[in-house]
Structure formats: C-alpha cells, structure tokens
Enzyme design. Sequence first.
Site, PDB file in Angstrom:
ATOM      1  N   ASP A 120       0.717  -1.182   0.069  1.00  0.00           N
ATOM      2  CA  ASP A 120       0.124  -0.063   0.042  1.00  0.00           C
ATOM      3  C   ASP A 120       1.054   1.132   0.005  1.00  0.00           C
ATOM      4  O   ASP A 120       1.727   1.195   0.774  1.00  0.00           O
ATOM      5  CB  ASP A 120      -1.062   0.169   1.137  1.00  0.00           C
ATOM      6  CG  ASP A 120      -1.712   1.054   1.257  1.00  0.00           C
ATOM      7  OD1 ASP A 120      -3.065   0.863   1.299  1.00  0.00           O
ATOM      8  OD2 ASP A 120      -1.452   2.212   1.474  1.00  0.00           O
ATOM      9  N   ASN A 125      -3.036  12.959  -3.527  1.00  0.00           N
ATOM     10  CA  ASN A 125      -4.027  13.399  -4.496  1.00  0.00           C
ATOM     11  C   ASN A 125      -4.669  14.948  -3.917  1.00  0.00           C
ATOM     12  O   ASN A 125      -4.956  15.680  -4.861  1.00  0.00           O
ATOM     13  CB  ASN A 125      -5.080  12.334  -4.211  1.00  0.00           C
ATOM     14  CG  ASN A 125      -5.093  11.504  -5.337  1.00  0.00           C
ATOM     15  OD1 ASN A 125      -4.235  11.703  -6.341  1.00  0.00           O
ATOM     16  ND2 ASN A 125      -5.267  10.114  -4.989  1.00  0.00           N
ATOM     17  N   ASP A 127      -2.049   9.668 -10.218  1.00  0.00           N
ATOM     18  CA  ASP A 127      -2.199   8.633 -11.059  1.00  0.00           C
ATOM     19  C   ASP A 127      -0.661   8.503 -11.722  1.00  0.00           C
ATOM     20  O   ASP A 127      -0.517   7.240 -11.871  1.00  0.00           O
ATOM     21  CB  ASP A 127      -2.968   9.065 -12.439  1.00  0.00           C
ATOM     22  CG  ASP A 127      -4.467   9.283 -12.054  1.00  0.00           C
ATOM     23  OD1 ASP A 127      -5.060   8.829 -11.033  1.00  0.00           O
ATOM     24  OD2 ASP A 127      -5.187   9.930 -12.769  1.00  0.00           O
ATOM     25  N   GLU A 179      -4.705   2.539  -3.913  1.00  0.00           N
ATOM     26  CA  GLU A 179      -3.354   2.505  -3.953  1.00  0.00           C
ATOM     27  C   GLU A 179      -2.719   1.117  -3.377  1.00  0.00           C
ATOM     28  O   GLU A 179      -1.466   1.286  -2.766  1.00  0.00           O
ATOM     29  CB  GLU A 179      -2.798   3.762  -3.044  1.00  0.00           C
ATOM     30  CG  GLU A 179      -2.985   3.534  -1.811  1.00  0.00           C
ATOM     31  CD  GLU A 179      -4.348   4.115  -1.024  1.00  0.00           C
ATOM     32  OE1 GLU A 179      -4.650   4.608  -0.015  1.00  0.00           O
ATOM     33  OE2 GLU A 179      -5.194   4.244  -1.972  1.00  0.00           O
TER      34      GLU A 179
END
Length: 777
Positions: A236, A244, A253, A279
Amino acid sequence: MLLTSPPHSSDASLRERFHRRSLEHQRPLSTVTMAFTVVAFLSLVAARGFIGGPAAPLAYRLGWALVLALLVLAIPRAKSTCTFGAIGVAFSLALIGGLALNVAGLQQPLLWTLPAMVVIPVCAAPLWLTPTHFFVGSALFYATAIALLPGAPRTADVDIVMWMWIAAIGMPTSVVFHFGFYRFRRNHFLLEDQLAQLAATDPLTGLQNRRAFVAQAEQRLADVAQGGEVSAIFLDIDNFKSLNDRFGHGVGDLALRQVARVLLDGTAGTDSVSRIGGEEFAILLCEDLAGALRLAERLRGAIAAIERPDGNLTASFGVAEHRSGESIMVLLDRADEALLRAKHSGRNRVCSERPLPDAPLQSLIEDACGAAGSAGSRHRWEDYYLTSYFQPLFSLSHQKQVGFEALLRGELDDGALLPPAVLFAPKPSNDEGVLDRASHAVHLANARASLPADGWLFLNILPATFVADGYADELAAIVRRVGLAPQQVILEILESHGGSVGEMSRAAALYREHGFLIAVDDFGAGQSNLDRLLRIRPDIVKLDGELIRATGHGTEQPILPKLVSLLHQAGMLVVVEGVETTEELILAVESNVDFAQGYLLGRPAAQIASPGSVHLRIDDAFDVIAQGRAHQHALFESVVEPYRVALREAADALRAGVTMDRAFSCLATFERCVSCFILDASGRQLGPEVPGPAWSMEGASLHPVANPRDARWDHRPYYRNAVLLPGVAIASNPYLSLASGRPCIAVTLAAQFADERSVIGVELDWSAQGLPWPARD
C-alpha cells in the site's frame, strides 16, 4: 502481469489462440455439415440404383459411406488444428472417391459429378480453419477429382462449360467464402480477446485488476504441487491521499503508474501482479516466505527512489506464505494483516506473517491454569504483566449482578498500568491473536477465585481467534482446567477484522456444542449489521453505547425501545453498554433492555466486588417509570381528547346526511389537524380529504406517495384498531406519514353509514418537540 504487449511480440501466440478458438466454434458446425454430406451421398447411392447399366457393387458404395461416417465421428475428437485439417482433407478425398465409385458405368457421369465439383468446395470453404488447410484441401480435391472423374469422351464445348463452372464459379466462390468467413471469425476473436483483456485489466496501470488476479491465483493454488511454495505480497502506498489532495489526481495517477512499472520490472514473468484497488497492489509468486520477503524489500527500496513533489514515495508491505488447503482470500487476509502492522509500526517497511509463538503462549497458559483460584494474579508477557479487571453486568428485571466482563490490563514491574494504546498496538513481531488467546487464560484463571456459581464471565474474542481451527476445543479444555464450566462463559465477538460472517456462523455452532454462549459486541458500530446477527445468531447482543443516546429524526424520541423490540423478536437478549447516568438507566429499563453495564452500575476493578446498593438504584428507575407512565398517559390523553370529541361529533353529522366539508368544519380548524378523511370497508379513501391548519406546513411532500386516494389503508393499526372497537375514537401511536414524511398520529372511529361500514379519522401533526407520546408499546 501487464496484459498489454506489442503486437509483433505476440502474433504467433495470438494466431495459435485464434485457431484453437476457431476449432471450438467450428467443430460442431463441421460435424453437422459433414453428416449432412454423408446423407446426401447415400441419396446419390440410392438414386444410382434407378439407373440401368453396369455399376460398382452396392456393398462397396455403402462401405465408402461408412468410411465417411467414421471421419465425421472423428471430428468431435480432434484436439488440434492439424488433426482437424487432416480429417477435413481425408473426408474431401474420400468423398471424391465415393463419387467416382458411384458414377462408374454411367454414360453421362459429368451430369452427376459437375455439381459436386462446384458445390462441395464452396460449402467446405467456410469450414477450413486456416488458409493453409483451405489451399491444400482444395488443391487435393480438384486434383483427385480430375484424376478419378474423367468420364466419357466429351466435346470441346462441354469441356469449356465444365471448366467455366469450376474455374469461373466454383473456385472464386470458395475463395471468397473461405476468406470472408475467416476474416469474420478473426475479427470476432480479436474483439472477444480485447473485451476479455479490458475486463481483466486496470485501465490506469495496465496491471491485472482484482477479479482477474483472484481468478488466476485460485487456478495457480489449485495447480500447485504438493509441497509447492507460493507466497503473497500485499503493499500500500503510504500517505497517498495527501498526494491527491495536495497536488491533484494527475500526480497521484502518475505515482500509481510508476509503482506499477517498478513492480513489473522487479518481478518475474511468472509472477502475478495486480492493482487490487486504490493505492493497493498484490503480488503472487512461487517463493517461500524468505524469498518473498527479499523481493518485498527490494521493491520497497525501488519505490522509495520514486520522487513525489514533496519528497519520495514510500510503501508498506505485508507478506504471507500459502498454507496447505488455504484459499487465496485467506492468504491475502493474512498478508493484509501483516501490511496493517507495517502501517502501524511506522510505514515504509516490510512485515511478514509471524508464526504463533507457541512456547510463550503455552507457558502463560500453564502458569495461569496452575494459579487458578488466586484472585488478581498477574502473568508475565514480554516486558510487562497481564492481569484482569472485571466490570459487572446487571439484569434489570432481576435487579442483580448476573455476570462480569473481563477486561485485559497490562502492568509494569512497579504496578503502573500500561496505556491501552500501547498494550493493544499492533506489533510487527507479534500476532494480536496470540495476545487474545493469552488474555483468555489470564481471565479464566483470575475469575475462578470469586466468580459466583450462577454468574457469567464475558470473554472478549477477536473474530480471527473465534474462527481459528481447533480453538473451540482448546478453549473448552482451558475452561475446565481452571475449574469452570463452558456454560458459565459467554464469548463476546469483538468488532474487528479477521473472519467472514459465514466462518463465524460455522464456528459459533462448534462453541455451542461445548456449552458456550455467544454474544456480539458493539452492535450498531463499524461492520456490525443485522445480516451479521441473523447469520451468527448470538444469544446476546451488546448495543453500542451511542445507541442509548440516539433519537429519531425530527423528534427527540429515543430509538432504543424499537431496536430492543426488534432484537427480541429475532430471539436475542440485549445488553446496553455505557450506562453512565440515571436518565440512561431509566431509558434502558423503559426500553425493556435485559442487561445493563456502565460506570453508573460498576466500574472495572481487579477484584469481583459485591453489588452493594445498585439494586436499589435499578428499583428506583422502575418506580420513576411507573409514575411517569401514568403521568405520560394522562398528558397524552388530555391533548388528544378534544380531537376525539370533535371526531365523534363529525361522525354524528355524517350519519345525519351532512356533507363532509360541513361535518369536518370544526375538527379541521384544530391546530394540529393535517387532514380529515373517510375510508371505506376496504381501506380506500372516500371523496377528497378535508385539509386542516397543519396542512399548510407541508414543505417537503413525498410527491409520488403524497396522494392518499391512490392507496389502501386497512393494513394500518389505526384502521384495524378502530374496526375492532366500533363507535370508539381510537388514538394511534405516532407513525411516519407517507404524505408528509413527518411523525403523525391518527384518531379514528368506525361507524355504520347506511349499509356500509366506514372509518372516519383525522391525521394530526405530531412532529413538534414537547408533545406527549403515548406511554405504551
């Protein structure tokens, strides 16, 4: 792995997969077509019998038909494209041979053979799997036909016509048919293949998506040899949300794509790499735990070299090795648990599943069982001691202690308590299930000294521990070793990860076989829901403390009574936790709660204490409720009585033939009147309703169901109760009105008008705070 690859590197593989897929599609069609051809050949054999002149023996011609039939039967068994093509070539040559045998001795064989030489290649053209098969089969067909079917001497014009049919019609048509169908099949296959890739691919990273990963992993685990090594890595990206939020989704992204590239570059071609979601990524590889840990550490370092606008990316890893008979989801759950430990222990690190430290656990169990009967004893665990605190639970109806919840505490050498955040913090070097099992031995040993013979001991248990193989037998053995009976122990399943509802339901049956009772903790919080209760079927449900303070929307009325009633109907007893004030105790009693727990009734303590005067406090709550119920009833009746009187007057006026508007004219002026109405014997509204002052308060009407004239109301309690007591004005309990979405009550009266019974009524807005509610269920 990455599912999109350059076309030039996979043309051969793609062509092979296309031909094998075509084989699956063409096999049944070819079987039917060739079988029909055998029937047509038999028809020609039969027709030959009507023609005079010398002919080959019938047995030979029927034997040739048998050969053709055997080739047809071979088609479903063709496992490769080469075999399929060879059978097709053999069939076409055998068919020509059979035709030559059948026309032998005829004066005009061309009339029999020319249609076959044109039609057979055209019909067979779509059935050939590959252009190679088509050209080879067609060339051999024509060569054999020319060799075997010369026929009688022909004139030049007959030869020209024959070759015109073959060269100008038969051959071009078969070429068009073959390549047309071949192109159609190929385009269909490419589209199907593209859709399959899209369904199995994460569009952002090009990795497998979760569904494809799980399907491939299940297949791999099913195929793994006995003793084969398979491990899972769960990772993770750390603090991805901040990436973000601060820099935009475009930066996020890009980070996901960079991590995907690192994973692909760092793993072997046989490893499965997937973006599970968000993620989170997963890897399945054929390595033992040590090999998977080495790979995870390399990948962690490579990801840490990726730059982000405020520094470098990092990721946390959890690693688990597959155990015999284990499903992929269980394997991933264990890897996910290791990942959570990596997160809690500081991120940017690799944590593995840890084998249960059996030696320390068994040592503690032996120590605890040996000390059973010594109240308040503590037992060494790592660098501190484990001990028990007990909080009482009271039966409200019996007004006495009926059990104690055991709570784990950690003590340092000097007796100071270890903060719970430290005691229960996930540790990379430990499995929280081990601490859970250790707590059970400690609690059972400490409770044995002073637990009343008729008292329950509530033991908290993690779902992962609850569903662990063999733990029901192990816990029952420990309970008996300390001198208790399983019937005295209630296992309280905590709100936590680590077991599906189905697994917990099956495990509950095993514990019940030993005599344990089952409770579910913190219903109303986290993952607890009604489906979970109905499948596990606990004996007792412990309600989250916040539910005792929850009220209905738009009113200040508590929802606890209805919730308790629902659980009772499902066959479960109810404990309410967190009772800290007298008002909350009164509400628990009024709500028909079975058991209560909280600081007002007793705080956790190292020793099981006597109840003292708590029973008097509970008794006082019953007295308050009894007095309040009479007062509440009188208050409610005083507010509703004017509406009853006015409703009876309206009924008398309606019997006298007065119109609805005039009959309801007085009642419709009352402050809380929403509307007055008349329902027929089937519960449908007669005529228009007469609006009252509260009608103008309609703000957010539920428009699709706002018209009561479209509905039938004989299922409502206010209708049924009125019919049971004709002539009596009945006041209902508050309900949520479909027309307004507000709490309302209805005052109704069943009356006989002419030859028909009707129910007249008035709906009252009961949403204002401070209005009395009926003192009954």
